[in-house]
Design a protein around this motif. Structure first.
Motif, short mmCIF file in Angstrom:
data_model
loop_
_atom_site.label_atom_id
_atom_site.label_comp_id
_atom_site.label_asym_id
_atom_site.label_seq_id
_atom_site.Cartn_x
_atom_site.Cartn_y
_atom_site.Cartn_z
N ASP A 128 -41.82 -25.81 -29.22
CA ASP A 128 -41.91 -27.00 -30.05
C ASP A 128 -42.47 -26.69 -31.44
O ASP A 128 -42.04 -27.28 -32.43
N ARG A 143 -39.69 -24.91 -33.34
CA ARG A 143 -38.62 -25.90 -33.58
C ARG A 143 -39.03 -26.84 -34.72
O ARG A 143 -38.24 -27.15 -35.60
N GLY A 144 -40.27 -27.29 -34.72
CA GLY A 144 -40.77 -28.16 -35.79
C GLY A 144 -40.74 -27.46 -37.14
O GLY A 144 -40.36 -28.06 -38.15
N ARG A 175 -38.70 -25.06 -38.01
CA ARG A 175 -37.30 -24.94 -38.42
C ARG A 175 -36.76 -26.27 -38.95
O ARG A 175 -35.96 -26.29 -39.88
N GLN A 176 -37.21 -27.37 -38.37
CA GLN A 176 -36.77 -28.68 -38.87
C GLN A 176 -37.22 -28.88 -40.30
O GLN A 176 -36.48 -29.44 -41.11
N ASP A 202 -34.92 -26.86 -42.47
CA ASP A 202 -33.54 -27.36 -42.49
C ASP A 202 -33.40 -28.71 -43.18
O ASP A 202 -32.28 -29.12 -43.51
N ALA A 203 -34.49 -29.41 -43.42
CA ALA A 203 -34.43 -30.76 -43.96
C ALA A 203 -33.72 -30.81 -45.32
O ALA A 203 -32.89 -31.67 -45.56
N LYS A 232 -29.83 -30.71 -45.51
CA LYS A 232 -29.07 -31.91 -45.11
C LYS A 232 -28.60 -32.70 -46.33
O LYS A 232 -27.48 -33.17 -46.38
#
Length: 114
Positions: free
Chosen positions: A24, A27-28, A30-31, A34-35, A38
């Motif tokens: 987690d 993953r957080g 990486r988010q 990646d933001a 977008k």
């Protein structure tokens, strides 16, 4: 001199191991990364140039290794990278100048107190 390619590979392996231990968290992270892609308002190359300037400011060898490769993949040239690093140098010097003024403020406040 640091073996940047070897270091980057070693770092990515270690982060992969960390991702298995605490998925987690990674993953957080990486988010967050990646933001921006977008909306893509800045484009990948500009984001990587900014990342390199921040990497220098934060003195993060891992960020330098990863984002240098990413900047090259996004088409950044040596000259563009150098210009982004020039911005980092200027901003860091500016921050030192601002904080130097704060030191003088603190000195004057203490001297006035007696």
């Amino acid at each position: 001199m640091l073996d940047w390619n070897g270091y980057r590979e070693q770092l990515l392996r270690r982060i992969g191991q960390l991702a298995k231990a605490t998925p987690d968290t990674v993953r957080g992270y990486r988010q967050l990364g990646d933001a921006g892609s977008k909306t893509n308002l800045l484009g990948g190359k500009n984001r990587e140039l900014i990342a390199l300037a921040v990497a220098v400011t934060r003195q993060c060898d891992g960020c330098i290794a990863v984002h240098t490769e990413a900047a090259l993949q996004q088409g950044a040239t040596r000259e563009e990278i150098a210009e982004a690093l020039g911005v980092a140098i200027a901003v860091n010097a500016g921050a030192a100048l601002v904080y130097s003024a704060r030191v003088m403020d603190a000195f004057e406040a203490k001297a006035a107190q007696g």
